[in-house]
Design an enzyme around this catalytic site. Structure first.
Site, PDB file in Angstrom:
ATOM      1  N   ASP A  40       0.861  -1.094  -0.127  1.00  9.18           N
ATOM      2  CA  ASP A  40       0.122   0.139   0.003  1.00  9.18           C
ATOM      3  C   ASP A  40       0.960   0.938  -0.027  1.00  9.18           C
ATOM      4  OD1 ASP A  40      -1.520   2.116   0.705  1.00  9.18           O
ATOM      5  OD2 ASP A  40      -2.592   1.387   2.284  1.00  9.18           O
ATOM      6  N   THR A 105      -0.965  12.102 -16.219  1.00 10.26           N
ATOM      7  CA  THR A 105      -2.398  11.985 -17.054  1.00 10.26           C
ATOM      8  C   THR A 105      -2.303  13.384 -17.643  1.00 10.26           C
ATOM      9  OG1 THR A 105      -4.739  12.118 -16.772  1.00 10.26           O
ATOM     10  CG2 THR A 105      -3.537  12.638 -14.677  1.00 10.26           C
ATOM     11  N   ASP A 106      -3.094  13.235 -18.657  1.00  9.42           N
ATOM     12  CA  ASP A 106      -3.629  14.476 -19.383  1.00  9.42           C
ATOM     13  C   ASP A 106      -4.592  15.422 -18.657  1.00  9.42           C
ATOM     14  OD1 ASP A 106      -5.083  12.091 -19.535  1.00  9.42           O
ATOM     15  OD2 ASP A 106      -6.626  13.132 -20.724  1.00  9.42           O
ATOM     16  N   TYR A 129      -8.944  14.964  -9.249  1.00 12.43           N
ATOM     17  CA  TYR A 129      -8.042  13.859  -9.637  1.00 12.43           C
ATOM     18  C   TYR A 129      -6.879  14.305 -10.242  1.00 12.43           C
ATOM     19  CZ  TYR A 129      -6.263  10.159 -12.907  1.00 12.43           C
ATOM     20  OH  TYR A 129      -5.446   9.358 -13.687  1.00 12.43           O
ATOM     21  N   LYS A 133      -3.043  14.260  -9.116  1.00 12.86           N
ATOM     22  CA  LYS A 133      -1.965  13.667  -9.845  1.00 12.86           C
ATOM     23  C   LYS A 133      -0.908  14.654 -10.293  1.00 12.86           C
ATOM     24  CE  LYS A 133      -1.768  10.338 -11.992  1.00 12.86           C
ATOM     25  NZ  LYS A 133      -1.107   9.141 -11.316  1.00 12.86           N
ATOM     26  N   TRP A 153      -6.078   8.462 -21.672  1.00 10.63           N
ATOM     27  CA  TRP A 153      -7.480   7.456 -21.991  1.00 10.63           C
ATOM     28  C   TRP A 153      -7.010   6.040 -22.416  1.00 10.63           C
ATOM     29  CZ3 TRP A 153     -10.803  10.341 -26.294  1.00 10.63           C
ATOM     30  CH2 TRP A 153     -11.193  11.336 -25.965  1.00 10.63           C
TER      31      TRP A 153
HETATM   32  N1  NAP Z   1      -7.028   5.000 -16.838  1.00  6.72           N
HETATM   33  C1  NAP Z   1      -6.759   5.926 -17.641  1.00  6.72           C
HETATM   34  O1  NAP Z   1      -7.474   6.315 -18.571  1.00  6.72           O
HETATM   35  C2  NAP Z   1      -5.542   6.856 -17.286  1.00  6.72           C
HETATM   36  C3  NAP Z   1      -5.363   8.205 -18.168  1.00  6.72           C
HETATM   37  C4  NAP Z   1      -4.230   8.728 -17.933  1.00  6.72           C
HETATM   38  C5  NAP Z   1      -3.294   8.199 -17.011  1.00  6.72           C
HETATM   39  N2  NAP Z   1      -3.512   7.503 -16.271  1.00  6.72           N
HETATM   40  C6  NAP Z   1      -2.375   6.907 -15.238  1.00  6.72           C
HETATM   41  O2  NAP Z   1      -1.917   5.615 -15.750  1.00  6.72           O
HETATM   42  C7  NAP Z   1      -1.581   4.936 -14.514  1.00  6.72           C
HETATM   43  C8  NAP Z   1      -2.161   3.644 -14.558  1.00  6.72           C
HETATM   44  O3  NAP Z   1      -3.646   3.747 -14.599  1.00  6.72           O
HETATM   45  P1  NAP Z   1      -4.463   2.572 -14.728  1.00  6.72           P
HETATM   46  O4  NAP Z   1      -5.549   2.804 -15.743  1.00  6.72           O
HETATM   47  O5  NAP Z   1      -3.613   1.379 -14.689  1.00  6.72           O
HETATM   48  O6  NAP Z   1      -5.355   2.293 -13.381  1.00  6.72           O
HETATM   49  P2  NAP Z   1      -6.106   1.279 -12.783  1.00  6.72           P
HETATM   50  O7  NAP Z   1      -6.285   0.163 -13.476  1.00  6.72           O
HETATM   51  O8  NAP Z   1      -6.991   1.930 -11.921  1.00  6.72           O
HETATM   52  O9  NAP Z   1      -5.188   0.525 -11.618  1.00  6.72           O
HETATM   53  C9  NAP Z   1      -4.385   1.381 -10.450  1.00  6.72           C
HETATM   54  C10 NAP Z   1      -4.208   0.347  -9.603  1.00  6.72           C
HETATM   55  O10 NAP Z   1      -3.509   1.022  -8.513  1.00  6.72           O
HETATM   56  C11 NAP Z   1      -3.698   0.126  -7.199  1.00  6.72           C
HETATM   57  N3  NAP Z   1      -3.841   1.022  -5.976  1.00  6.72           N
HETATM   58  C12 NAP Z   1      -5.019   1.997  -5.518  1.00  6.72           C
HETATM   59  N4  NAP Z   1      -4.464   2.439  -4.388  1.00  6.72           N
HETATM   60  C13 NAP Z   1      -3.322   1.972  -4.052  1.00  6.72           C
HETATM   61  C14 NAP Z   1      -2.407   1.982  -2.980  1.00  6.72           C
HETATM   62  N5  NAP Z   1      -2.760   2.992  -1.723  1.00  6.72           N
HETATM   63  N6  NAP Z   1      -1.243   1.218  -2.903  1.00  6.72           N
HETATM   64  C15 NAP Z   1      -1.120   0.435  -4.132  1.00  6.72           C
HETATM   65  N7  NAP Z   1      -1.802   0.144  -5.065  1.00  6.72           N
HETATM   66  C16 NAP Z   1      -2.882   1.025  -4.895  1.00  6.72           C
HETATM   67  C17 NAP Z   1      -5.142  -0.417  -7.518  1.00  6.72           C
HETATM   68  O11 NAP Z   1      -5.517  -1.548  -6.677  1.00  6.72           O
HETATM   69  P3  NAP Z   1      -6.663  -1.690  -6.136  1.00  6.72           P
HETATM   70  O12 NAP Z   1      -7.804  -1.861  -7.231  1.00  6.72           O
HETATM   71  O13 NAP Z   1      -6.786  -2.812  -5.375  1.00  6.72           O
HETATM   72  O14 NAP Z   1      -7.130  -0.546  -5.334  1.00  6.72           O
HETATM   73  C18 NAP Z   1      -5.063  -0.781  -9.119  1.00  6.72           C
HETATM   74  O15 NAP Z   1      -4.567  -1.988  -9.238  1.00  6.72           O
HETATM   75  C19 NAP Z   1      -1.920   5.738 -13.054  1.00  6.72           C
HETATM   76  O16 NAP Z   1      -1.087   6.465 -12.642  1.00  6.72           O
HETATM   77  C20 NAP Z   1      -3.139   6.686 -14.040  1.00  6.72           C
HETATM   78  O17 NAP Z   1      -3.020   7.634 -13.107  1.00  6.72           O
HETATM   79  C21 NAP Z   1      -4.639   6.528 -16.373  1.00  6.72           C
END
Ligand code: NAP
Length: 300
Positions: A40, A105-106, A129, A133, A153
């Site tokens: 965590d 992120t964007d 958010y 970030k 995205w």
């Molecule tokens: N998704 C998008 O469209 C998007 C767009 C732009 C940038 N990003 C960035 O890309 C990165 C990866 O995103 P993603 O889409 O892979 O996100 P995701 O699928 O939501 O995965 C995020 C992971 O972080 C874990 N997490 C949450 N709180 C935590 C904590 N306290 N300690 C350790 N792990 C924790 C979650 O675990 P649990 O599920 O167990 O909580 C989840 O497995 C992030 O930095 C996000 O901000 C994402």
């Protein structure tokens, strides 16, 4: 033979984290993937102890609080994961001279720029958010050696995302409305993961990332070069899928689809700097989408 590179991954069950854990790394790499239950990032003592015990060469932070709308009502939790936790990781990375690779992120931008966003553009997040970030970027850059990768995205075959949702809705509904006045660069989680593998190789396991280099040289945009609206993206998903969509897909304005958090109208990120620096370029959307849709449709 002992591995020459140890890579610790946080958030290893998320979209990007899971792709990092399953993608192909050079043979002499030991992967240390941790889900939120095992590591965590908001627990400073756990973060510092785990990193001290494992002494990774690289820490990839794929953990984040990504529920954009829910963050509006849970700002403290979002800040703890997206900013404070990143500060702990930066501290831990410094304690063992590791490279910290952090994903952003964007949504740090307000979307009012006419053209494509470059790394030096001013941040002005619209919601909780994006604000958390943005603070996370600053926290990551406090590490002596760190890289921040802004993507957008994100979709893939592992986890929840727009592509999965559109495929499900296409099989359930006769009519769909999708927002047309937000434009961005959909990016496959697998491509982000492969780019990170490439970055680790290009920086000699992080060893060539200069300590305390100017922030501008450690922040990169990392997206597919193709820009579309959500409406165009939905139609491309239907065109790419075996089942297609026999119903009607209608364009909506953001006003017709209100959400608790405002989203930037323009999320186009220019990834030229990454290409110039590391020679890395992500695939176009029409190339990247097919394999993801196929994997989702095969149910594997
Ligand atoms: N998704 C998008 O469209 C998007 C767009 C732009 C940038 N990003 C960035 O890309 C990165 C990866 O995103 P993603 O889409 O892979 O996100 P995701 O699928 O939501 O995965 C995020 C992971 O972080 C874990 N997490 C949450 N709180 C935590 C904590 N306290 N300690 C350790 N792990 C924790 C979650 O675990 P649990 O599920 O167990 O909580 C989840 O497995 C992030 O930095 C996000 O901000 C994402």
């Amino acid at each position: 033979m002992s591995p020459s590179l140890r890579v610790l991954i946080t958030g290893a069950r998320g979209q990007v984290g899971a792709e990092l854990a399953r993608c192909s790394w050079p043979q002499a790499t030991e992967l240390l993937p941790f889900g939120s239950g095992d590591l965590d990032i908001t627990d400073r003592e756990v973060v510092l102890a785990r990193v001290a015990e494992l002494a990774p060469d690289v820490i990839v932070n794929a953990a984040a609080y990504t529920a954009v709308d829910k963050a509006e009502s849970e700002p403290d939790r979002a800040m703890a994961v997206n900013a404070t936790g990143v500060r702990y990781l930066a501290e831990a990375a410094d304690s063992c001279d590791a490279l910290l690779i952090h994903i952003s992120t964007d949504y740090v931008f307000d979307g009012t720029k006419t053209g494509w966003y470059v790394e030096s553009d001013e941040r002005n997040p619209l919601g909780v958010y994006g604000t958390t970030k943005s603070k996370g970027e600053d926290a990551a850059l406090t590490a002596a050696r760190s890289l921040v990768l802004r993507t957008a995205w994100v979709y893939g075959a592992l986890g929840s995302n727009f592509v999965r949702t559109m495929l499900r809705l296409a099989s359930e509904r006769d009519e769909l409305g999708v927002v047309e006045d937000q434009v961005g660069c959909p990016t496959a989680a697998g491509d982000i993961a492969r780019a990170i593998v490439g970055l680790v190789a290009a920086t000699d396991g992080g060893r060539s990332v200069e300590e305390d280099a100017h922030d501008r040289t450690r922040l990169f945009h990392l997206t597919s070069p193709t820009d579309v609206s959500w409406f165009e993206f939905a139609n491309l998903i239907f065109k790419t899928s075996k089942g297609g969509f026999g119903g009607q897909c209608r364009p909506l304005s953001s006003d017709e689809y209100p959400t608790p958090a405002a989203r930037p109208a323009n999320s186009r990120l220019d990834s030229t700097f990454l290409f110039e620096t590391f020679g890395l370029r992500l695939p176009e959307l029409n190339e990247a989408l097919g394999p993801v849709v196929a994997e989702l449709e095969s149910g594997s």
